[in-house]
Structures are given as C-alpha cells and as structure tokens.
Design a protein around this motif. Structure first.
Motif, PDB file in Angstrom:
ATOM      1  N   PHE A   1       6.302   3.775   5.913  1.00  0.00           N
ATOM      2  CA  PHE A   1       5.320   2.850   6.467  1.00  0.00           C
ATOM      3  C   PHE A   1       4.028   3.550   6.878  1.00  0.00           C
ATOM      4  O   PHE A   1       2.943   3.068   6.634  1.00  0.00           O
ATOM      5  CB  PHE A   1       5.931   2.138   7.676  1.00  0.00           C
ATOM      6  N   ARG A   2       4.179   4.706   7.492  1.00  0.00           N
ATOM      7  CA  ARG A   2       3.003   5.384   8.033  1.00  0.00           C
ATOM      8  C   ARG A   2       2.096   5.906   6.935  1.00  0.00           C
ATOM      9  O   ARG A   2       0.879   5.864   7.063  1.00  0.00           O
ATOM     10  CB  ARG A   2       3.435   6.551   8.929  1.00  0.00           C
ATOM     11  N   HIS A   3       2.708   6.376   5.856  1.00  0.00           N
ATOM     12  CA  HIS A   3       1.897   7.037   4.842  1.00  0.00           C
ATOM     13  C   HIS A   3       1.396   6.096   3.765  1.00  0.00           C
ATOM     14  O   HIS A   3       0.620   6.482   2.923  1.00  0.00           O
ATOM     15  CB  HIS A   3       2.694   8.182   4.203  1.00  0.00           C
ATOM     16  N   GLN A   4       1.882   4.865   3.746  1.00  0.00           N
ATOM     17  CA  GLN A   4       1.500   4.028   2.611  1.00  0.00           C
ATOM     18  C   GLN A   4       0.847   2.713   3.009  1.00  0.00           C
ATOM     19  O   GLN A   4       0.707   1.832   2.179  1.00  0.00           O
ATOM     20  CB  GLN A   4       2.708   3.836   1.679  1.00  0.00           C
ATOM     21  N   ASP A   5       0.448   2.586   4.271  1.00  0.00           N
ATOM     22  CA  ASP A   5      -0.415   1.477   4.680  1.00  0.00           C
ATOM     23  C   ASP A   5       0.147   0.131   4.251  1.00  0.00           C
ATOM     24  O   ASP A   5      -0.467  -0.580   3.453  1.00  0.00           O
ATOM     25  CB  ASP A   5      -1.819   1.693   4.079  1.00  0.00           C
TER      26      ASP A   5
END
Lengths: 274, 274
Positions: free
Chosen positions: A179-183
């Motif tokens: 979730f954090r890295h792929q917006d």
C-alpha cells in the motif's frame, strides 16, 4: 493447533493478511508470530504455491519458516484446477496447523483455486481452527471480495479498480497490499464505494493484520495499516458515462494503525496500546 | 474587482489554490473562472514569477491569461528579497484585481517573499478584495503553514514532512498539490498531526479550490480534492527517537470532492450538488 486438538464446532483460526515483502523476506517477526499461533515448534505449516512467478517465493518462504523454527513445512504446488481436486492435496489440509498463501497475482489465485474443493476445504478448516496467512496477492485473495486489478492514485475513479470474488474466509473486508509504495488509496476507496458495508484495509509491505476469531485485528510489522471505514458514507456519485472521471466520496473515517494497535472489525473501533 | 470598487473594510478576495498543471496548461476553465471573479474583460492580472525555473511557466501563464480574454496581464519578476521591497513593484499591487503565483519550490517562494513588504501588502490587499491564486508550489505557499518538503507514501512518519511558514492569507489550512500523481497522503496526514486545528487539502493537478470570502470552498477542474479533517483526532503518537517509524493516527475524517462540490471550512462540512 491441529484439527485433532480443535473441538468440533470450535474456534475459528486466525486470518493473517500480510502486505508483501518486496524482494526480500524481511518479515521474520510476522512469520515467527504465525508459527507461534500455529503451535510453535510443533506447528506444521503448508505453503500454497500457484503460478511459476511464485515458485522462488515459495522456496524462500519454506526456508524462512524452517529457519524460524518451523520444523514441519510442506510446500504444496497448485498449478492447475485439477491439482485443487487431487485427494493427496486435499488430505494435506487435514494435517497442517497453518496455511500460507504466496502469489504475485490475485487473479491467478482466483482462477486456480476459486470454486474448487481446495477452496471449500480451506474455508471449512479455517472455520474449525486452521490458521491462514497470505502475503501480497495472497492477502488480497483472503476475503469474499478482492481487488483483482487497478490503477495507482489517491483519487477514486469508477474505472480505477476491478473487483472479483476472493477465497471467502472473511466477509465485509477489502484488503489492498503493497500500500505504501504503490499509492493505492484511490482504488481502495473506489472498491469501498462499490461495497459500503465492507471495511477497507491497506497493508504496507512487511506489515500484517492478525485477525483473531473475535474479529479483532492486531498490527504487527515495520509499516502501517490504513483503515478506511465507509459505514458513515453520506454520498458517492458514479457517473455511468464518465468511467474515468473522479468520484466524490463524502463521510469516510480514516485511521492509520501501527504495530501493537488493535482494530475491532465488528465495532469499527481502533484502540491504541501505549 | 479593483480596489477602487471595493468598499473600505470590504469583502476579502478569493483565495484559489490550484494543484499544478504538469507541463502543459490544461486548466483553462480554472484560469477563465479566475479572470471572471477578477472582473472579466476589464480584469488586470498580475503574475508573480520567482526563481529561474518558473520563468517559462510565467510566460506560458501570461499567454494563457491573454488567450482567455485577460487583456491586462503584468508579469512581475521577484528574484530577490530586494525586489520585494521596491516601490515600483509594491505599487503594482494597488492596480491589479488578481494575483497569480507560480513556483516550482515552496521554499524558494518563502525565502524570496516571506516577511517582505510585498508579502505584507499581498495579505492586506487580499483582505480588501484582491483575489490571489497560486498553482503548484504557489498553492502550498498561500496559507500560514506550508509543506516545505516531504517524501511520498500513504503512511505518515515523523520525518516524512518539513513544515515552514507560508504567505499567511488563510489560517488553519494545509495545502498539498500534485496530489494524485505523487502519493502525498502520508505527508499531509503528518502535517495535520502537527497541526490538528487545520484542515488538510490535497489538490490533484488541473484542479482548483475557489475559497470565497465566506470560507466556503468550491471545486473546479478535472481531478479531485482530498479533504482530511483531523478535528476529531483521538490519538496520534510520535516517538521522539524513532523519526522514521510509522505513526498511528486515529479518528480522521476523509472526503473526496470533485467539480461543483462545496466544502464549508468553518463548519467542516461537505455538500454535493447533484
């Protein structure tokens, strides 16, 4: 616990979605905790491998589980739907205490496992005490509805997300991972606009939600979990002819939880241990 | 309206943050609306250019305003703090109906304009009817607090955002821009954790918030506006020694608004026109 130890009609097993691990297995604390709830050094863990892309991942997880003290680890290969009907494979589910799903693509998991005897047996065994963890696509696949594909971006648009049926271990939950890295907020919000009775969970990498039989979720890992509760949704408007237009969504409740925090999925309530 | 038309102590001008335009000026509808509120064909628009990176942008905006019917457009060059004290430049503010700030870096805007006679005069003229729009960094710079720099990512972390004083046209508002394409939710949430009395506004590119004298905001443009209201914040915990650890934030209210939607910044209330 193994099935023998679980009373008939007894406690449901944990459901443990994990946000993925990038290329390395960093989440030793998460795997160690999973081994613990499965019975510690006596635990027998089954790893489900589907798709060639996950073969390496499967071997890495097998090694990781052994390194962390899980002596009995069985990697189960499910490449076709026929594999999911084979008695030898189904029997394996009777003897493992915990099942671990890898997977690089939730659609491939759904195409291979969905609607098979294997899927049915996993649901049944989980209801009677077998614990089930899934990482990355394996996490998204755990609930009744899953995000099959979607685009990046914070703003929801009607065509930003494709939904598909998942494994069905838990209802009213939509899980998104990496979730954090792929917006991926926009596609999670859009999925919730289609499913306003569900709670949305965005899992960072190296971060897990341990969902207990009491429907309470505890966070473990180095990242955060984004929880979106649309139960107070006042408005959302999807224009039938403008599928790529941004969609207004009013009245969402948003929590960010980190390691040790709890969330009660029944009461829709976060609690922070300090 | 020009100053002559505004009564003494009269209505405050609009404040119009715009989420940026990428490399092209797509937001013709936004600029047209800005010209309209500034008086239409009689409007005199001043464009503030700071920093060499924005010179081209300034010329492009100058052309765009002229193409859209703004006959009187003056580009004002502010390269140094000395420029911001020059009488010739300050006098210009007396005759424009609207001011437009470009800018590729909010810190550069703050270093050049912050605390100068120019900044003070913009605040004063806006309070008496001059309209002020800013795009990209020029949008972030408009309130009293701004996000000076930060990292991408959905999850807030203590070190993910650096705050700095902004121009001060409006208080209790944190504006982030290029929101959809740059995954900036985490830094906006972190900025709000530091400023729980503020409302956070994430502007997609080609999307503007027209904030009227009544403190109501109307959305115009092809993207969405993410509104985060931390006024019901129940908990946030920042660990002093773990600046890069994710931070739990419980009790945020989240709305996504699109063109035509309104948000009352005083009442913390969205309203959707259908």
């Amino acid at each position: 616990m193994s099935r023998a130890k679980a009373p008939i009609g007894g406690t449901r097993g944990f459901i443990v979605p994990i946000g993925g691990d990038g290329r390395l297995i960093r989440n030793a604390a998460i795997l160690r905790r999973f081994i613990e709830i499965c019975g510690g050094s006596r635990a027998h863990i089954g790893i489900i491998l589907t798709g060639s892309a996950t073969k390496d991942a499967g071997r890495r997880y097998e090694r990781a589980f052994r390194d962390l003290g899980g002596d009995r680890v069985s990697a189960l290969k499910f490449e076709t739907r026929t594999d999911c009907e084979a008695k030898r494979n189904l029997d394996m589910l009777d003897i493992v205490d915990g099942l671990f799903l890898t997977g690089s693509d939730p659609v491939h998991l759904s195409e291979t496992l969905g609607g098979t005897s294997m899927a049915q047996k996993i649901r049944n065994r989980n209801a009677h005490g077998m614990h089930v963890a899934g990482t990355s696509a394996g996490a998204a696949f755990l609930p009744g509805q899953m995000i099959a594909a979607g685009e990046s971006g914070t703003t929801p648009r009607a065509d930003i997300v494709q939904l598909a049926p998942g494994l069905g271990l838990i209802e009213r939950l939509i899980i998104d991972q990496h979730f954090r890295h792929q917006d991926r907020l926009g596609r999670l919000l859009m999925a919730l606009t289609y499913n306003p009775l569900a709670i949305g969970i965005g899992l960072d990498e190296d971060t897990a939600a341990f969902i207990g039989p009491d429907h309470r979720l505890q966070v473990l890992g180095s990242g955060g979990i984004t929880i979106v509760d649309p139960s107070q949704l006042q408005h959302s408007a999807i224009h039938p002819d403008r599928r790529h237009a941004p969609v207004s969504v009013v009245g969402l409740h948003l929590d960010i939880l980190v390691e040790g925090n709890l969330y009660d999925l029944t009461a829709h309530m976060a609690s922070i241990r300090s």
